[in-house]
Design a protein around this motif. Structure first.
Motif, PDB file in Angstrom:
ATOM      1  N   LEU A  22       0.826  -1.324   0.111  1.00 14.02           N
ATOM      2  CA  LEU A  22      -0.034  -0.076   0.081  1.00 14.02           C
ATOM      3  C   LEU A  22       0.972   1.252  -0.029  1.00 14.02           C
ATOM      4  N   SER A  23       0.378   2.203  -0.820  1.00 18.41           N
ATOM      5  CA  SER A  23       1.255   3.554  -1.116  1.00 18.41           C
ATOM      6  C   SER A  23       0.659   4.419  -0.091  1.00 18.41           C
ATOM      7  N   GLU A  24       1.303   5.576   0.205  1.00 13.86           N
ATOM      8  CA  GLU A  24       0.717   6.758   0.971  1.00 13.86           C
ATOM      9  C   GLU A  24      -0.359   7.156   0.568  1.00 13.86           C
ATOM     10  N   PRO A  25      -0.498   7.500  -0.884  1.00 20.58           N
ATOM     11  CA  PRO A  25      -1.886   8.045  -1.325  1.00 20.58           C
ATOM     12  C   PRO A  25      -3.024   7.086  -1.247  1.00 20.58           C
ATOM     13  N   MET A  26      -2.954   5.683  -1.015  1.00 20.65           N
ATOM     14  CA  MET A  26      -3.954   4.818  -0.745  1.00 20.65           C
ATOM     15  C   MET A  26      -4.458   5.172   0.550  1.00 20.65           C
ATOM     16  N   LEU A  27      -3.519   5.079   1.597  1.00 27.73           N
ATOM     17  CA  LEU A  27      -3.967   5.511   3.124  1.00 27.73           C
ATOM     18  C   LEU A  27      -4.588   6.610   3.137  1.00 27.73           C
ATOM     19  N   THR A  28      -4.123   7.653   2.605  1.00 29.82           N
ATOM     20  CA  THR A  28      -4.622   9.008   2.688  1.00 29.82           C
ATOM     21  C   THR A  28      -6.299   8.963   1.919  1.00 29.82           C
ATOM     22  N   LYS A  29      -6.355   8.198   0.907  1.00 31.97           N
ATOM     23  CA  LYS A  29      -7.694   7.908   0.642  1.00 31.97           C
ATOM     24  C   LYS A  29      -8.613   7.387   1.344  1.00 31.97           C
ATOM     25  N   PHE A  30      -7.983   6.403   2.107  1.00 32.84           N
ATOM     26  CA  PHE A  30      -8.954   5.706   3.105  1.00 32.84           C
ATOM     27  C   PHE A  30      -9.357   6.686   4.189  1.00 32.84           C
ATOM     28  N   GLU A  31      -8.473   7.430   4.547  1.00 31.96           N
ATOM     29  CA  GLU A  31      -8.639   8.334   5.710  1.00 31.96           C
ATOM     30  C   GLU A  31      -9.790   9.133   5.148  1.00 31.96           C
ATOM     31  N   GLN A  32      -9.837   9.642   3.799  1.00 33.60           N
ATOM     32  CA  GLN A  32     -10.958  10.206   3.217  1.00 33.60           C
ATOM     33  C   GLN A  32     -12.255   9.594   3.167  1.00 33.60           C
ATOM     34  N   LEU A  33     -12.064   8.523   2.714  1.00 33.28           N
ATOM     35  CA  LEU A  33     -13.439   7.593   2.695  1.00 33.28           C
ATOM     36  C   LEU A  33     -13.938   7.602   4.282  1.00 33.28           C
ATOM     37  N   ALA A  34     -13.088   7.468   5.281  1.00 38.17           N
ATOM     38  CA  ALA A  34     -13.682   7.353   6.690  1.00 38.17           C
ATOM     39  C   ALA A  34     -14.358   8.635   7.151  1.00 38.17           C
ATOM     40  N   GLU A  35     -13.800   9.865   6.772  1.00 41.60           N
ATOM     41  CA  GLU A  35     -14.321  10.874   6.842  1.00 41.60           C
ATOM     42  C   GLU A  35     -15.700  11.398   6.462  1.00 41.60           C
ATOM     43  N   LYS A  36     -15.856  10.636   4.981  1.00 42.60           N
ATOM     44  CA  LYS A  36     -17.424  10.806   4.570  1.00 42.60           C
ATOM     45  C   LYS A  36     -18.340  10.055   5.547  1.00 42.60           C
ATOM     46  N   GLN A  37     -17.800   9.247   6.459  1.00 41.74           N
ATOM     47  CA  GLN A  37     -18.804   8.691   7.173  1.00 41.74           C
ATOM     48  C   GLN A  37     -18.849   9.060   8.539  1.00 41.74           C
ATOM     49  N   ASN A  38     -18.228  10.456   8.650  1.00 38.52           N
ATOM     50  CA  ASN A  38     -18.171  11.033   9.919  1.00 38.52           C
ATOM     51  C   ASN A  38     -17.157  10.440  10.763  1.00 38.52           C
ATOM     52  N   MET A  39     -15.929  10.004  10.485  1.00 39.77           N
ATOM     53  CA  MET A  39     -14.987   9.076  11.207  1.00 39.77           C
ATOM     54  C   MET A  39     -13.778   9.982  11.012  1.00 39.77           C
ATOM     55  N   GLY A  40     -13.385  10.759  12.001  1.00 43.79           N
ATOM     56  CA  GLY A  40     -11.861  11.242  11.572  1.00 43.79           C
ATOM     57  C   GLY A  40     -10.898  10.477  12.191  1.00 43.79           C
ATOM     58  N   LEU A  41      -9.672  11.003  12.402  1.00 44.29           N
ATOM     59  CA  LEU A  41      -8.416  10.131  12.743  1.00 44.29           C
ATOM     60  C   LEU A  41      -8.756   9.715  14.162  1.00 44.29           C
TER      61      LEU A  41
END
Length: 220
Positions: free
Chosen positions: A174-193
């Motif tokens: 997994l690349s860093e962009p993929m991990l960042t994308k996962f964080e963005q997908l989680a944010e859409k479900q109202n789940m931050g860091l």
């Protein structure tokens, strides 16, 4: 004659006092508000499906081993024990046209355990169901995104709550962009860091003794 008038005035005064008191009593009874029942709370409306639609998912290409790398969840267990999660492997096997066999291996109390489950395959591509003891306890699963060879993002919905999991075919791809994308997908479900729980990428379980094989439905 004066005595008669005094007597009549006394009687009239007494009648006025009595009538005034009666009026007050009746008026008070009528004006007193009746106790009102508290309105019933409207049942919480839960959306039928909170997971994003999966498109053109080839379930056959999802078969095999997946390493759990990250989880976004408001599950109380993870919130309380998220720093103690163990390395986890999920293996998918196509057991029939309608079902998948799912093996999850992880550690508990320094021992390796294998959890066996059956996912029902929905007619909708990328949609699965893990049945609970009652229909309202079913877990609806959607394969949101995957390239089949490197990563997969899966959504788990139970009783209106969403858990998002990031899986990888290995712990290194997994690349860093993929991990960042996962964080963005989680944010859409109202789940931050604060609701992200990375899983260890080392010390995964291998073979498991039969005594440590169980069938169960996870809480998260």
């Amino acid at each position: 004659m004066a005595g008669v008038w005094r007597c009549m005035l006394a009687v009239l005064a007494l009648m006025c006092v009595c009538l005034w008191g009666l009026t007050e009593a009746v008026g008070g009874a009528v004006s007193r508000p009746r106790p009102q029942r508290r309105p019933r709370k409207k049942p919480k409306v839960v959306a039928d499906d909170l997971t994003p639609p999966a498109q053109n998912i080839d379930i056959q290409r999802m078969m095999g081993r997946w390493y759990l790398l990250n989880t976004a969840s408001k599950c109380s267990y993870l919130i309380n024990h998220g720093t103690k999660v163990e390395a986890t492997i999920m293996t998918l096997t196509h057991s029939s046209d309608q079902t998948l066999s799912v093996s999850t291996k992880t550690r508990h109390n320094h021992q390796c355990w294998e959890i066996l489950q059956i996912y029902d395959i929905s007619p909708t591509p990328g949609k699965l169901t893990l049945k609970g003891t009652r229909p309202e306890l079913n877990t609806e699963i959607a394969i949101g995104e995957t390239d089949y060879t490197n990563y997969a993002v899966m959504y788990y919905q139970k009783q209106g709550k969403i858990t998002v999991k990031l899986y990888g075919r290995s712990v290194d791809d997994l690349s860093e962009p993929m991990l960042t994308k996962f964080e963005q997908l989680a944010e859409k479900q109202n789940m931050g860091l604060a609701y992200l729980f990375p899983f260890p990428t080392y010390s995964h379980c291998g073979d498991v003794d039969q005594d440590h094989v169980i069938n169960c439905v996870p809480t998260c």
